[in-house]
Scaffold this active site. Sequence first.
Site, PDB file in Angstrom:
ATOM      1  CE  LYS A 154      -3.971   0.183   2.235  1.00  0.00           C
ATOM      2  NZ  LYS A 154      -5.020   0.193   1.216  1.00  0.00           N
TER       3      LYS A 154
HETATM    4  N1  PMP Z   1      -7.340  -3.125  -3.146  1.00  0.00           N
HETATM    5  C1  PMP Z   1      -6.973  -1.868  -2.910  1.00  0.00           C
HETATM    6  C2  PMP Z   1      -6.371  -1.081  -4.023  1.00  0.00           C
HETATM    7  C3  PMP Z   1      -7.158  -1.298  -1.644  1.00  0.00           C
HETATM    8  O1  PMP Z   1      -6.787  -0.033  -1.408  1.00  0.00           O
HETATM    9  C4  PMP Z   1      -7.756  -2.056  -0.624  1.00  0.00           C
HETATM   10  C5  PMP Z   1      -7.998  -1.447   0.729  1.00  0.00           C
HETATM   11  N2  PMP Z   1      -6.912  -1.663   1.587  1.00  0.00           N
HETATM   12  C6  PMP Z   1      -8.130  -3.379  -0.916  1.00  0.00           C
HETATM   13  C7  PMP Z   1      -7.903  -3.877  -2.183  1.00  0.00           C
HETATM   14  C8  PMP Z   1      -8.739  -4.257   0.125  1.00  0.00           C
HETATM   15  O2  PMP Z   1      -7.789  -4.621   1.067  1.00  0.00           O
HETATM   16  P1  PMP Z   1      -8.171  -4.942   2.582  1.00  0.00           P
HETATM   17  O3  PMP Z   1      -9.253  -5.942   2.537  1.00  0.00           O
HETATM   18  O4  PMP Z   1      -6.915  -5.474   3.174  1.00  0.00           O
HETATM   19  O5  PMP Z   1      -8.603  -3.658   3.184  1.00  0.00           O
END
Ligand code: PMP
Length: 311
Positions: A154
């Site tokens: 991220k």
């Molecule tokens: N894809 C992206 C691009 C995201 O920003 C997120 C949010 N974190 C997710 C998928 C989903 O990830 P998570 O379930 O870990 O929040």
Amino acid sequence: MPSYAYIRKEIVPLAEAKIGVMTHALHYGTALFEGIRGNWNNEQKQMYIFRLKEHYERLLNGCRVLKMDLPYTLDDLCRITVELAQKCDFHEDIYIRPLAYKSSEALGVRLHDLESDFLVFAIPWGRYLDVDKARVAFASWRRPDANVIPPQCKITGIYVNNAFAKTEVVQNGFDEAIMLSPDGHISEGSGENIFVVIDGKLITPPSYNSILMGITRNTVIELARAEFNVDTLERPIERSELYTSQECFMTGTAAHLTPVTEVDRRKIGDGEIGPITKKLQKAYSEVIKGNNPKYSRWCTPVYPATAKRTK
Ligand code: PMP
């Protein structure tokens, strides 16, 4: 209700948590963030932070990729976050935003020879995609290849890509964007992973289609198997397969499990929330609130269980 932030090793009112204008991360996107939810359980008067450890494991993995040496262990990060949430004392769903960032006040594009630091704050935050049934559309912007910017981390800088996609489709009247991978397969939403149901099976894009390996994605795969005996196939998905799927939903910490009932102005199934989506959504919402003891290992309580709550 005032909020707080943890920054430079202390908890301060959110409004006082500032960084300098020359901070490297601000200029070059050299930071990593997480989105973590604290879910308020009104019957128990308790807040549960969902899969705290897994979020920080992902952050620390990102730190290795971005060459960041944080002066904190996994346990430190978890402990600080619980202390911060306690201090905030919210009695509603919250969103916790940790940030590991290149903190040197120095210019010059690079990852090396820079200091790194960590901050985290929490704010009350209800639904992210504020709809019961999302209408989505493909954005013209594609996800970057893993050798352009690794989508597995991220990294704040990569989110300009997501912002392009989101704004394009929202300004065209839709709720959320779906992006394609560089090779033209379905990748993910601007802040969510995506699942489809085809012939009663769950299918979701694999890691090599430029997705973030979502923690909610992993949770849903586990719940589908353990609770409903439904396996998930991780394989590339064509755009037309999405149009003809029986059900579709998106998953993310902020968005939870949001049903998708329309894609590119085509109804998915009969345009209503499908049966598999419905039961997963219900199971998920109980698990994150700490109401299913089978999954209590995923839920970190914020407040002492025995303390008398005054509000
Ligand atoms: N894809 C992206 C691009 C995201 O920003 C997120 C949010 N974190 C997710 C998928 C989903 O990830 P998570 O379930 O870990 O929040």
